[in-house]
Design an enzyme around this catalytic site. Structure first.
Site, short mmCIF file in Angstrom:
data_model
loop_
_atom_site.label_atom_id
_atom_site.label_comp_id
_atom_site.label_asym_id
_atom_site.label_seq_id
_atom_site.Cartn_x
_atom_site.Cartn_y
_atom_site.Cartn_z
N GLU A 114 0.84 -1.21 0.00
CA GLU A 114 0.00 0.00 0.00
C GLU A 114 0.87 1.26 0.00
OE1 GLU A 114 -0.86 2.00 3.25
OE2 GLU A 114 -0.49 0.47 4.77
N LYS A 149 -3.35 -1.26 14.44
CA LYS A 149 -2.49 -0.25 15.07
C LYS A 149 -2.84 -0.11 16.56
CE LYS A 149 -2.95 2.36 11.40
NZ LYS A 149 -2.82 1.71 10.12
N1 PSU Z 1 0.36 1.00 8.70
C1 PSU Z 1 1.39 1.81 9.04
N2 PSU Z 1 1.22 3.16 8.82
C2 PSU Z 1 0.07 3.68 8.22
C3 PSU Z 1 -0.99 2.81 7.85
C4 PSU Z 1 -0.79 1.48 8.12
O1 PSU Z 1 2.41 1.34 9.55
O2 PSU Z 1 0.00 4.89 8.01
C5 PSU Z 1 -2.27 3.34 7.15
C6 PSU Z 1 -2.90 2.18 6.36
O3 PSU Z 1 -2.93 2.57 5.01
C7 PSU Z 1 -4.29 2.03 6.93
C8 PSU Z 1 -4.60 3.43 7.35
O4 PSU Z 1 -5.20 1.51 6.00
O5 PSU Z 1 -3.34 3.84 7.95
C9 PSU Z 1 -5.80 3.47 8.29
O6 PSU Z 1 -6.33 4.77 8.34
P1 PSU Z 1 -7.81 5.02 8.93
O7 PSU Z 1 -7.73 4.57 10.37
O8 PSU Z 1 -8.05 6.50 8.80
O9 PSU Z 1 -8.74 4.20 8.11
#
Ligand code: PSU
Ligand code: MN
Length: 299
Positions: free
Chosen positions: A24, A156
């Site tokens: 990604e 996360k």
């Molecule tokens: N993993 C990481 N850093 C990131 C992300 C994932 O180590 O920045 C990103 C991914 O792309 C994930 C997104 O889909 O953060 C999630 O964002 P939100 O909670 O706004 O959906």
């Protein structure tokens, strides 16, 4: 159907039916500072190649959905201004306006389903936010719609992990512990929560994925890999930084797509970059494991 722009390397891999690992790009556009982000992107691609698979980094450049980024396209996403964070709902606006941006887990999965790519490596998925159960990442519902193996270090750590696990159960996404029984907490190897099934090898992951999809269940398989021990952080130490970052986010009225990047960045500052080191290390490790899974899965 939308048409995609394939890099030379990825179109060759598709033609020759080589194992492919998708990566990604929100982690590049919104997750990490320059130049750590471009270095990480290249290093992840290298891990995939060294593991015998072909990397397909997904992103949107000038309104085109790219599978595999040529050097200048990667540069545009690593250094550009006004880049979008593209989740499932955001493609339409980006394509119509010829914009550029990094695809989230949900965004990348949306592309993979159409491109027929089955294996995907990321850092950590989004999930249910703490103290805001209405704030649920589109990553979760999209995992329920996407037949792909997603290799990550769990969700996360800034999130409500038990609520995220309940959601994954509801949408019927197996949570496969890679050489572990415990759900990792992104920066840490432990969370106190169990996975739904354990796999001790990439071959076993591939067997679980086949069995799942042969049942006709078109959901993702979430493979959770603990971060490498030498860079992992004790859960207690990170939790203090996370609590403070969450308080600051509330005071500063951080909302919507900005919440996750804000929290990750603040935790990195508060841990004097120890969390950044863990984040980079687990991203590379996940790319390595995903390459093994892609080779074991075949086509
Ligand atoms: N993993 C990481 N850093 C990131 C992300 C994932 O180590 O920045 C990103 C991914 O792309 C994930 C997104 O889909 O953060 C999630 O964002 P939100 O909670 O706004 O959906
Ligand atoms: Mn959100």
């Amino acid at each position: 159907m939308q048409t995609f722009s394939y890099s030379k390397e990825v179109s060759r891999a598709k033609r020759d039916q080589k194992p492919i690992v998708a990566l990604e790009t929100t982690v590049i556009t919104h997750g990490l500072p320059y130049p750590a982000n471009i270095k990480l992107a290249r290093d992840m691609e290298k891990q995939v190649r060294d593991g015998g698979a072909v990397p397909a980094t997904v992103g949107v450049v000038d309104g085109k959905i790219c599978l595999g980024l040529e050097a200048e396209q990667l540069g545009a996403l690593a250094q550009g201004e006004g880049l979008l964070k593209i989740s499932r709902r955001d493609f339409s606006g980006a394509l119509a306006k010829n914009q550029s941006g990094g695809t989230t887990v949900a965004g990348t999965l949306t592309v993979l389903a159409q491109a027929g790519i089955r294996i995907f490596a990321t850092g950590g998925i989004g999930g249910v936010h703490r103290g805001a159960p209405f704030d649920i990442s589109a990553d979760l519902p999209t995992l329920g719609l996407s037949p792909a193996v997603v290799v990550c270090a769990g969700a996360k750590a800034i999130l409500d992990l038990p609520a995220t696990l309940e959601y994954l159960e509801t949408i019927s996404v197996p949570v496969v512990g890679y050489q572990t029984d415990e759900f990792p907490a992104f920066y840490s190897c432990t969370s106190g929560f169990q996975v739904s099934v354990r796999a001790d090898s990439a071959a076993e992951v591939a067997e679980i994925a086949r069995a799942h999809w042969d049942m006709g269940i078109q959901t993702a398989i979430l493979v959770v890999v603990p971060p490498p021990a030498q860079d992992a952080l004790p859960q207690k130490a990170v939790d203090k930084a996370i609590t403070q970052a969450l308080e600051e986010a509330q005071i500063q009225n951080i909302r919507g797509q900005q919440v996750t990047p804000f929290l990750l960045n603040r935790v990195s500052e508060l841990t004097k970059k120890a969390s950044l080191k863990a984040n980079l290390s687990l991203l590379l490790n996940n790319a390595r494991v995903a390459a093994k899974v892609a080779v074991a899965f075949g086509n």
